[in-house]
Design a protein around this motif. Structure first.
Motif, short mmCIF file in Angstrom:
data_model
loop_
_atom_site.label_atom_id
_atom_site.label_comp_id
_atom_site.label_asym_id
_atom_site.label_seq_id
_atom_site.Cartn_x
_atom_site.Cartn_y
_atom_site.Cartn_z
N GLU A 89 0.85 -1.19 0.00
CA GLU A 89 0.00 0.00 0.00
C GLU A 89 0.88 1.24 0.00
N CYS A 90 0.46 2.23 -0.76
CA CYS A 90 1.14 3.51 -0.80
C CYS A 90 0.08 4.60 -0.94
N SER A 91 0.08 5.53 0.00
CA SER A 91 -0.88 6.63 -0.09
C SER A 91 -0.18 7.93 0.27
N ARG A 92 -0.71 9.00 -0.29
CA ARG A 92 -0.14 10.33 -0.03
C ARG A 92 -1.16 11.14 0.76
N GLN A 93 -0.66 11.87 1.73
CA GLN A 93 -1.50 12.69 2.59
C GLN A 93 -0.91 14.09 2.66
N GLY A 94 -1.62 14.98 3.29
CA GLY A 94 -1.15 16.35 3.42
C GLY A 94 -1.79 17.25 2.39
N THR A 95 -1.54 18.53 2.54
CA THR A 95 -2.17 19.50 1.63
C THR A 95 -1.72 19.33 0.19
N SER A 96 -0.45 19.04 -0.01
CA SER A 96 0.04 18.85 -1.39
C SER A 96 0.58 17.44 -1.61
N GLY A 97 0.19 16.50 -0.77
CA GLY A 97 0.61 15.11 -0.94
C GLY A 97 2.05 14.87 -0.54
N GLU A 98 2.60 15.69 0.33
CA GLU A 98 4.01 15.56 0.70
C GLU A 98 4.27 14.51 1.77
#
Length: 137
Positions: A89-98
């Motif tokens: 699994e790989c996911s991006r979080q944060g306001t700009s996906g950082e």
């Protein structure tokens, strides 16, 4: 010289007990060895999975911040593969996906040539350092 022979009517009642005892001891030692090998393999795989997850998350976060070229999840997948783990699994979080969250698994085998009997799973999350001088609105 005179020979005397003594015979017991019932025979030797304890004949074969030593053999049964030794077989039991060998079986118990073998069982203990298998348990130790399983615990050792599980511990090694868990450590390998944790290391691979941490490194993959850091590499993905660096790619998300444009510090290294590439798409963050692809960079994380390659880093996990380099560390002999499978990215699940790989996911991006944060306001700009950082911020990148990674999950990996590593097969657990007692000996290298035996098939794996399970998987060790690890999760890691990485991103830029906190910036306390920026106040959230």
């Amino acid at each position: 010289m005179k020979r005397t022979c003594v015979s017991v009517a019932g025979g030797d009642a304890e004949a074969g007990n030593g053999t049964v005892l030794m077989v039991s001891v060998v079986f118990l030692a073998f069982f203990a060895l298998v348990v130790v090998l399983m615990l050792s393999a599980t511990s090694h795989a868990a450590s390998k999975a944790a290391t691979a997850a941490d490194l993959a998350a850091l590499a993905g976060a660096d790619a998300a911040r444009f510090l290294v070229p590439g798409e963050p999840c692809a960079v994380a997948r390659q880093t996990a593969r380099t560390n002999q783990a499978i990215l699940t699994e790989c996911s991006r979080q944060g306001t700009s996906g950082e911020i990148v969250k990674i999950s990996v698994k590593v097969p657990v085998a007692m000996v290298g040539w035996l098939p794996p009997f399970g998987h060790a799973v690890a999760v890691a999350r990485a991103g830029p350092p906190p910036q306390p001088w920026r106040m959230a609105p």
